[in-house]
Scaffold this motif. Structure first.
Motif, short mmCIF file in Angstrom:
data_model
loop_
_atom_site.label_atom_id
_atom_site.label_comp_id
_atom_site.label_asym_id
_atom_site.label_seq_id
_atom_site.Cartn_x
_atom_site.Cartn_y
_atom_site.Cartn_z
N ARG B 220 0.84 -1.19 0.00
CA ARG B 220 0.00 0.00 0.00
C ARG B 220 0.87 1.23 0.00
NH1 ARG B 220 -2.97 -3.30 3.42
NH2 ARG B 220 -5.15 -3.53 2.78
N ILE B 221 0.36 2.30 -0.63
CA ILE B 221 1.04 3.58 -0.50
C ILE B 221 0.48 4.22 0.76
CG2 ILE B 221 1.31 5.88 -1.49
CD1 ILE B 221 1.36 4.54 -4.22
N ILE B 222 1.33 4.36 1.78
CA ILE B 222 0.79 4.83 3.05
C ILE B 222 1.08 6.30 3.30
CG2 ILE B 222 0.74 2.55 4.15
CD1 ILE B 222 3.33 3.27 5.52
N GLU B 223 1.99 6.85 2.52
CA GLU B 223 2.24 8.30 2.62
C GLU B 223 2.64 8.81 1.27
OE1 GLU B 223 3.90 8.79 7.20
OE2 GLU B 223 5.24 9.19 5.53
N GLN B 224 2.19 10.01 0.94
CA GLN B 224 2.74 10.64 -0.26
C GLN B 224 2.70 12.15 -0.13
OE1 GLN B 224 -0.68 8.81 -2.72
NE2 GLN B 224 0.22 10.33 -4.11
N GLY B 225 3.71 12.78 -0.69
CA GLY B 225 3.77 14.23 -0.60
C GLY B 225 5.10 14.72 -1.15
N SER B 226 5.31 16.02 -1.05
CA SER B 226 6.55 16.59 -1.55
C SER B 226 7.69 16.20 -0.61
CB SER B 226 6.43 18.10 -1.62
OG SER B 226 6.39 18.61 -0.30
N PRO B 227 8.91 16.15 -1.12
CA PRO B 227 10.04 15.83 -0.26
C PRO B 227 10.10 16.78 0.93
CG PRO B 227 10.77 16.04 -2.54
CD PRO B 227 9.32 16.39 -2.51
N ALA B 228 9.80 18.05 0.70
CA ALA B 228 9.86 19.03 1.78
C ALA B 228 8.91 18.63 2.92
CB ALA B 228 9.50 20.41 1.25
#
Ligand SMILES: Nc1ncnc2c1ncn2[C@@H]1O[C@H](COP(=O)(O)OP(=O)(O)O)[C@@H](O)[C@H]1O
Ligand SMILES: [Mg+2]
Lengths: 240, 256
Positions: B220-228
């Protein structure tokens, strides 16, 4: 001393006649190996990549031709099946065909083993580039599988060459039949059979040397030289 | 051919292998200029997911849309088109061992694109030049270093003019001193605007170049976002946690 000279003369006089038999043997074996290759390669590909029913049919073919003695196959086809289906290939043609059908079974297993020994990643890479499975098999898998197969194939050659002596039983005028014919007329059994043995030995050696040269010629640059022990052991087998 | 639809859209991919659910409803979208970085522990399903995208593995569920058009996985022609548009780089290079670097690049140009040997060869040498390997065109994979092999693999993929590139841990099989030359090539591609999805453990690379980081665990993809967002000091994210452990183990190795 006289007896020895007499034997030598007999062998010497019979040599041209037996040499013609060697020619027949070589043509027969070359034909059988070619037929075995042309049939064995698709059989191997089918056995690895085809759907299950096709794989089972190939398995059945291999099982039959490996499970029955060559001599029986020769009789079965020459006196039986070829007659039934009205196929007249002549004696040399029939011998060649039967040896070829049997060799196809063995060769298919050589090629299958080579195909399965290759890492699967390259096939995947071919697919990932948009190549069809057939294109991957033809351009990626087989060129490598065939290279790996040469030592085992050389073994198959030496076995088939000596199996070809059994075509004597059909009356095919090859080395064995001709030697036997001369021997039964002159009673010089020992020297004649020794001479015949030497001829087989020389043909085996020539073929194996040629194949070893081919193996070196197509070796992929940078790859370690493969272990040759399997190959030389193959050359020593009697194949009976 | 809707102009506003994403370049590549992967929706709700699930896959069961050997009786075990490996991927659960995984989605990703790639727009022009995107570099999406997939991270996560070994066994998370990154490779399986990437191979579902170009259908080297057929997903049990989910769709793949190119320019908004769904790909029909049962059509060989559509699969072939998908795979030309979506190139792939593998962890262990998967070069064709019996072919020179040039022939590796030229093969699919001839077989898939129908180029003549001459044109394919010319084109292949141009692609090799692009990854700095013009002088190695005549060498076989066994005569190349790992970094050079991976660069040939990149040239081979680029020769098909893909619209999106999938990279499955392209530097994981390399000796540390060879990682840089491969990352440099990938950096150039990113600078040139090549859309990519890349699984990697190279966190510095991800931090500086990723447009989005997706953290994957147990299919599962459990987190996603910009590197920052994900890697900011003090950010309480699984991604950051994973990365700091990664860095700790790396320096542990270096110290050993
Ligand atoms: N063909 C397969 N059959 C069964 N399980 C598989 C197969 N391929 C991969 N797996 C399993 O799927 C999981 C995810 O694998 P993978 O996609 O390679 O993860 P990652 O690339 O993130 O390390 C692993 O647990 C692996 O053992
Ligand atoms: Mg992986």
């Amino acid at each position: 001393m006289d007896a020895f000279l007499h034997s030598l003369t007999t062998v010497f006089n019979a040599l041209p006649y037996i040499a013609q038999g060697a020619f027949v043997t070589i043509v027969m074996v070359a034909g059988a190996l070619s037929l075995g290759f042309l049939l064995g390669l698709p059989l191997a590909v089918a056995q690895v990549y085809a759907p299950r029913p096709v794989r089972m049919l190939v398995g059945l073919y291999v099982w039959f031709f490996r499970g029955v003695p060559v001599l029986l196959l020769l009789f079965l086809f020459y006196f039986g099946l070829f007659n039934v289906i009205g196929l007249d290939l002549g004696m040399i043609g029939s011998s060649c065909a039967v040896l070829g059908l049997a060799s196809a079974a063995y060769q298919s297993q050589i090629f299958r083993g080579s195909i399965q020994s290759l890492p699967s990643g390259q096939f995947k890479a071919g697919r990932a580039l948009g190549m069809t499975d057939m294109q991957c098999i033809r351009s990626v898998v087989l060129p490598q599988a065939l290279r790996i197969s040469i030592p085992a194939w050389s073994n198959e050659y030496s076995i088939l060459l000596k199996d070809s002596a059994m075509c004597f039983a059909l009356g095919t005028p090859e080395i064995m039949a001709r030697t036997h014919f001369v021997a039964s007329r002159t009673y010089e059994y020992l020297p004649l059979y020794i001479a015949a043995g030497c001829i087989y030995f020389l043909i085996t050696l020539a073929g194996i040397t040629l194949l070893r040269r081919l193996e070196r010629r197509v070796r992929i640059p940078g790859c370690a030289a493969p272990d040759m022990t399997g190959d030389s052991a193959g050359g020593m087998q009697t194949g009976i | 051919m809707n102009a506003s639809s994403p370049l590549l859209q992967v929706r709700g991919v699930s896959k069961t292998l050997g009786g075990r659910a490996i991927l659960h409803d995984v989605s990703i979208t790639v727009d022009p200029g995107d570099l999406k970085v997939l991270i996560g522990p070994s066994g998370a399903g990154k490779s399986t997911f990437l191979q579902c995208i170009n259908r080297l593995i057929a997903p049990d569920e989910g769709e793949i849309l190119l320019n908004g058009m769904p790909i029909d996985g049962s059509s060989t022609a559509e699969l072939c088109r998908l795979r030309q548009e979506v190139g792939m780089i593998f962890q262990d290079f998967n070069l064709f061992d019996h072919l020179t670097a040039e022939a590796n690049v030229a093969l699919a140009l001839r077989k898939v694109r129908g180029l003549s040997s001459d044109n394919a060869g010319k084109r292949a040498r141009k692609e090799l030049e692009r990854v700095g390997l013009a002088s190695r065109a005549g060498l076989y994979p066994a005569q190349l270093s790992g970094g050079q092999k991976q660069r040939v693999a990149i040239a081979r993929a680029l020769a098909m003019e893909p619209k999106v590139l999938l990279l499955d841990e392209p530097t994981s099989a390399l000796d540390p001193e060879l990682v840089g030359e491969v990352l440099a090539v990938i950096r150039d591609l990113a600078a040139g605007g090549m859309p990519m999805i890349m699984a990697t453990h190279q966190m510095d690379f991800a931090r500086s170049l990723a447009t989005e980081i997706l953290f994957m665990e147990q299919g599962r993809i459990i987190e996603q976002g910009s590197p920052a967002d994900l890697l900011a000091t003090g950010a309480n994210t699984r991604t950051r946690d994973f990365c700091s452990r990664l860095i700790a183990s790396e320096s542990g190795k270096a110290g050993a």
